[in-house]
Design a protein around this motif. Sequence first.
Motif, mmCIF file in Angstrom:
data_model
loop_
_atom_site.group_PDB
_atom_site.id
_atom_site.type_symbol
_atom_site.label_atom_id
_atom_site.label_comp_id
_atom_site.label_asym_id
_atom_site.label_seq_id
_atom_site.Cartn_x
_atom_site.Cartn_y
_atom_site.Cartn_z
ATOM 1 N N ARG A 1 26.639 -26.192 -17.439
ATOM 2 C CA ARG A 1 26.178 -25.014 -18.029
ATOM 3 C C ARG A 1 26.629 -24.661 -19.493
ATOM 4 O O ARG A 1 25.675 -23.963 -20.190
ATOM 5 C CB ARG A 1 26.719 -23.722 -17.062
ATOM 6 C CG ARG A 1 26.222 -22.309 -17.493
ATOM 7 C CD ARG A 1 26.751 -21.288 -16.388
ATOM 8 N NE ARG A 1 28.222 -21.744 -16.230
ATOM 9 C CZ ARG A 1 29.354 -21.233 -16.893
ATOM 10 N NH1 ARG A 1 29.003 -20.478 -17.839
ATOM 11 N NH2 ARG A 1 30.518 -21.419 -16.413
ATOM 12 N N ARG A 2 27.800 -24.817 -19.645
ATOM 13 C CA ARG A 2 28.262 -24.715 -20.862
ATOM 14 C C ARG A 2 27.588 -25.393 -22.213
ATOM 15 O O ARG A 2 27.587 -25.015 -23.219
ATOM 16 C CB ARG A 2 29.683 -24.776 -21.133
ATOM 17 C CG ARG A 2 30.466 -24.148 -20.170
ATOM 18 C CD ARG A 2 32.013 -23.711 -20.300
ATOM 19 N NE ARG A 2 32.292 -23.077 -21.735
ATOM 20 C CZ ARG A 2 33.195 -23.340 -22.677
ATOM 21 N NH1 ARG A 2 34.300 -24.290 -22.220
ATOM 22 N NH2 ARG A 2 33.348 -22.898 -23.741
ATOM 23 N N PRO B 1 18.524 -29.925 -18.303
ATOM 24 C CA PRO B 1 19.955 -30.070 -17.981
ATOM 25 C C PRO B 1 19.954 -30.582 -16.436
ATOM 26 O O PRO B 1 20.909 -30.947 -16.058
ATOM 27 C CB PRO B 1 20.422 -28.860 -17.990
ATOM 28 C CG PRO B 1 19.671 -28.038 -19.021
ATOM 29 C CD PRO B 1 18.165 -28.529 -18.849
ATOM 30 N N ALA B 2 18.861 -30.203 -15.447
ATOM 31 C CA ALA B 2 19.070 -30.822 -14.157
ATOM 32 C C ALA B 2 18.960 -32.066 -14.122
ATOM 33 O O ALA B 2 19.570 -32.659 -12.940
ATOM 34 C CB ALA B 2 17.862 -30.221 -13.439
ATOM 35 N N ILE C 1 21.306 -24.021 -12.639
ATOM 36 C CA ILE C 1 20.115 -24.708 -12.510
ATOM 37 C C ILE C 1 19.476 -24.724 -11.137
ATOM 38 O O ILE C 1 19.829 -24.552 -10.114
ATOM 39 C CB ILE C 1 20.310 -26.000 -13.186
ATOM 40 C CG1 ILE C 1 21.376 -26.952 -12.087
ATOM 41 C CG2 ILE C 1 20.894 -26.103 -14.545
ATOM 42 C CD1 ILE C 1 21.543 -28.402 -12.661
ATOM 43 N N ASP C 2 18.096 -25.210 -11.133
ATOM 44 C CA ASP C 2 17.336 -25.105 -9.959
ATOM 45 C C ASP C 2 17.683 -25.966 -9.290
ATOM 46 O O ASP C 2 17.527 -27.362 -9.498
ATOM 47 C CB ASP C 2 15.747 -25.153 -10.500
ATOM 48 C CG ASP C 2 14.700 -25.146 -9.306
ATOM 49 O OD1 ASP C 2 15.230 -25.004 -8.257
ATOM 50 O OD2 ASP C 2 13.574 -24.963 -9.711
ATOM 51 N N ARG D 1 15.150 -33.369 -7.269
ATOM 52 C CA ARG D 1 14.043 -34.319 -7.682
ATOM 53 C C ARG D 1 14.411 -35.182 -8.986
ATOM 54 O O ARG D 1 14.082 -36.520 -8.694
ATOM 55 C CB ARG D 1 12.761 -33.583 -8.162
ATOM 56 C CG ARG D 1 12.074 -32.742 -7.058
ATOM 57 C CD ARG D 1 10.793 -32.323 -7.390
ATOM 58 N NE ARG D 1 9.962 -33.246 -7.771
ATOM 59 C CZ ARG D 1 8.682 -33.105 -8.051
ATOM 60 N NH1 ARG D 1 8.238 -31.778 -8.487
ATOM 61 N NH2 ARG D 1 7.519 -33.992 -8.170
ATOM 62 N N TRP D 2 15.187 -34.813 -9.931
ATOM 63 C CA TRP D 2 15.506 -35.513 -10.957
ATOM 64 C C TRP D 2 16.798 -36.853 -10.203
ATOM 65 O O TRP D 2 16.598 -37.944 -10.907
ATOM 66 C CB TRP D 2 16.406 -34.874 -11.987
ATOM 67 C CG TRP D 2 15.300 -34.155 -13.081
ATOM 68 C CD1 TRP D 2 15.189 -32.841 -13.372
ATOM 69 C CD2 TRP D 2 14.701 -35.031 -13.841
ATOM 70 N NE1 TRP D 2 14.351 -32.805 -14.295
ATOM 71 C CE2 TRP D 2 13.831 -33.810 -14.797
ATOM 72 C CE3 TRP D 2 14.285 -36.394 -14.077
ATOM 73 C CZ2 TRP D 2 13.049 -34.412 -15.682
ATOM 74 C CZ3 TRP D 2 13.541 -36.653 -15.218
ATOM 75 C CH2 TRP D 2 12.744 -35.606 -15.865
ATOM 76 N N THR D 3 17.564 -36.227 -9.498
ATOM 77 C CA THR D 3 18.400 -37.166 -8.740
ATOM 78 C C THR D 3 17.826 -38.262 -8.160
ATOM 79 O O THR D 3 18.149 -39.506 -8.303
ATOM 80 C CB THR D 3 19.395 -36.354 -7.948
ATOM 81 O OG1 THR D 3 20.209 -35.578 -8.829
ATOM 82 C CG2 THR D 3 20.577 -37.497 -7.548
#
Length: 214
Positions: free
Chosen positions: A46-47, A134-135, A173-174, A180-182
Amino acid sequence: MNGRGAVRIYARDDARYAMLLERADNTLATVTDPERAVAIQGGLTRRLAVEAPAGLPRLADHMDDWEHEIRTTAAEFGQPLPRRVLDAALDTLRELGRDQPNTLVHGDLHDANVLSSDREPWLAIDPKCYIGDPASDALNVIRSPRFDDLLRSANPKTTILRLLDIYCEAAQIDPIRARRWTQAGAVKEALWGRANGDPAWLVSATDRLAAALI
């Protein structure tokens, strides 16, 4: 960044490939509570998620190459992953990969790249510095040596999803995008591991991760 969630650079000598960095020591591997560890990583995600400076590589520009790599490596090794697992990864690259935000992404936020410091409890080091979603950083949070036993277990799905939820809440994050990205990243890494000599247990664990998240 000016030290926002990351170690500060005090001086650099590009000709010598040298940098003088803010002192930081113990890695996140010293945190034995897995839920606390992924929450720390989420807070750093997040940061670090600021507007990206110009000139950094864009994750979106890699999607065609990643899709080609997945298809050709899967064919080379006789389609080792179930069709639905492979298709889910390819769908993610097509649906999420080509239109990504102009946001700074660490790119390699595993335990060894999160260190404790005097200035802040935890800071990130060694960013790959991409522009994108970022996800996508969730992959290296979950595909971690701390979760070896979990990823090698027969049914890791429930625990993996809980850990992802904790990470996503801290990162703001969503969770669907992170999942899905993972999954897509696990498919890519499982096939890359076969082609580049990763140990069999790691390939198998990454296969399970890819299958658990569809």
